[in-house]
Design an enzyme around this catalytic site. Structure first.
Site, mmCIF file in Angstrom:
data_model
loop_
_atom_site.group_PDB
_atom_site.id
_atom_site.type_symbol
_atom_site.label_atom_id
_atom_site.label_comp_id
_atom_site.label_asym_id
_atom_site.label_seq_id
_atom_site.Cartn_x
_atom_site.Cartn_y
_atom_site.Cartn_z
ATOM 1 C CE1 TYR A 191 32.378 6.293 81.081
ATOM 2 C CE2 TYR A 191 30.459 6.950 79.791
ATOM 3 C CZ TYR A 191 31.006 6.259 80.856
ATOM 4 O OH TYR A 191 30.191 5.538 81.678
ATOM 5 C CD GLU A 250 32.514 3.287 82.805
ATOM 6 O OE1 GLU A 250 31.665 4.041 83.292
ATOM 7 O OE2 GLU A 250 33.519 2.906 83.421
#
Ligand code: GDP
Ligand code: MN
Length: 439
Positions: A101, A189
């Site tokens: 992530y 993101e």
């Protein structure tokens, strides 16, 4: 504004972030064509503005063009968290060895843009934060210095990356931070950023949320807005310049000012109700705007009562009242309403609303209690007066001398009850006599 995965990834690519080759398809036939052009295993991905598409069955691998067509025909038209899939992204499938992530957000508490990363990628970061907070790496970024190389390397080390991956990761981290700044984002993101079987880093998913306050300087991004993805209410609210967020409660709130709207929601909660929305009609709202706001609130079938909390300043209470009356003519409703109008032109406002079937309240507490009762279909019962003794002078105790200036307040000593008198041996101190100066 939320950008789609394919839009976000295209932007990332401009900043040197590697993304898989792929194209958007609107039909199963188009998906087949894209897969044929790519000439290898593909992944067909629903393009809707929500997370967790994978879990919902909106991301599927296809081994050949035939399969791509089949899979696309299943995904197109699918309903994911209330949104209909109208487009799919057909990307070269990645051979995934590891999922990371990587995100850039604003940490309001730290007052910094912050890079967040985790070796537990793929799943939603909120889930990781809840179940394994120690697996989250946070790096606050100095707004003047920007992301430093050593910071990006620190994250890479913490993720356990080795060799070339460290260099590749720093390029991606810088790219993501720059993309975040340049688009005036509140979130940028990559989840997951994957390590492939060939040993490359690749952004398999992408998400950008831009800050609408910066949209005036992003004509380039305006074209990316997907109106299909907005609910009708959101689109209408935006077109009237209303700040509207739908929630899942039963009390519709119409308020002027964001702070007052938050307070209203809190007080509704305090008295056992739950707000159906956040709605700030803003300062100087016209009757038109108020009418639009009312239509939007009433379009929500969960709304069982309506609470108007208007503090007239620049916004005039009579203008708001006219808006309410206009809207009620357009959208007749049986939903009970409670209104608290205070401030500029409140008398006129109340007079305008006198004809409408509405409860009025003079304080926010009373208004909230009435709305909560109305939402439950109950009659409002005023609470008994609190068992408090207030030592405040009464109106008639403040003498007005002929000069017109108020005299010093005479404080009358409260009569002690028998019980209290027994308890306290010493009599209470007499209030100091007002000095001449004060008079
Ligand atoms: P999200 O669920 O909406 O976040 O959609 P993602 O694009 O992140 O996809 C969800 C999951 O599908 C990823 O975490 C991967 O495990 C898997 N996935 C996505 N793309 C690929 C791919 O190219 N190859 C393989 N094998 N899996 C993929
Ligand atoms: Mn994802």
């Amino acid at each position: 504004m939320k950008l789609h995965e394919h839009q976000s990834k295209r932007i990332f690519a401009q900043y040197g972030i590697p993304i898989p080759k792929g194209e958007v398809a609107n039909t199963p036939e188009e998906a087949r064509q894209v897969a044929a052009d790519l000439g290898r295993r593909v992944v067909v991905k629903s393009q809707v503005l929500v997370g967790g598409r994978g879990k919902a069955g909106g991301v599927k691998v296809a081994n050949n063009p035939d399969e791509a067509e089949q899979v696309a025909s299943k995904i197109l038209g699918m309903n994911i968290k209330g949104l209909t899939v109208r487009k799919v992204l057909v990307d070269e499938a990645a051979d995934i060895q590891q999922e990371i992530y990587l995100g850039v957000v604003i940490d309001r508490a730290a007052r910094r843009v912050t890079m967040i990363s985790s070796a537990a990628g793929g799943m939603e970061i909120e889930e990781v934060a809840r179940t394994a907070p120690d697996k989250i790496i946070k790096v606050p970024i100095d707004p003047f210095l920007g992301l430093r190389d050593y910071q990006a390397r620190q994250v890479a080390f913490a993720l356990g990356l080795k060799g070339d991956h460290i260099r590749d990761f720093t390029i991606i981290a810088h790219g993501l931070y720059q993309a975040f700044l340049d688009t005036d984002a509140s979130l940028a993101e990559i989840n997951p950023l994957v390590v492939t079987g060939e040993g490359k880093l690749l952004a398999v998913d992408g998400k950008i949320v831009t800050d609408d306050n910066g949209s005036f300087r992003h004509q380039d991004l305006a074209a990316l807005r997907d109106v299909d993805e907005e609910t009708h209410s959101e689109a209408e609210a935006r077109s009237f310049g209303l700040n509207y967020i739908q929630l899942d409660g039963q009390i519709g709130c119409m308020v002027n000012g964001a702070g007052l709207a938050m307070t209203t929601m809190d007080i509704v909660k305090l008295f056992g109700g739950s707000p159906a929305n956040f709605l700030d009609i803003g300062g100087g709202a016209s009757a038109d705007k108020v009418a639009a706001a009312l239509r939007i609130i009433l379009a929500d079938p969960n709304v069982k009562a309506l609470l108007f909390n208007i503090f007239g300043g620049i916004t005039r209470c009579d203008e708001v009242a006219r808006g309410i009356v206009t809207a009620l003519q357009q959208v007749p409703t049986e939903v009970p309403m409670v209104v608290r109008l205070v401030g500029t032109n409140e008398e006129e406002g109340r007079a305008i609303l006198a004809g409408a079937k509405m409860q009025t309240a003079s304080t926010l507490v009373e208004a909230a209690q009435k709305a909560v009762a109305a939402a439950k279909g109950e009659e409002y019962v005023p609470p008994p007066p609190p068992p408090l003794v207030v030592y405040a002078p009464k109106e008639h105790e403040i003498a007005m001398p002929p000069s017109g200036k108020p005299a010093a307040r005479k404080i009358t000593k409260p009569k002690p009850t028998k019980k209290a008198a027994k308890k306290t041996a010493k009599p209470a101190k007499k209030p100091a006599k007002p000095t001449k100066k004060a008079q």
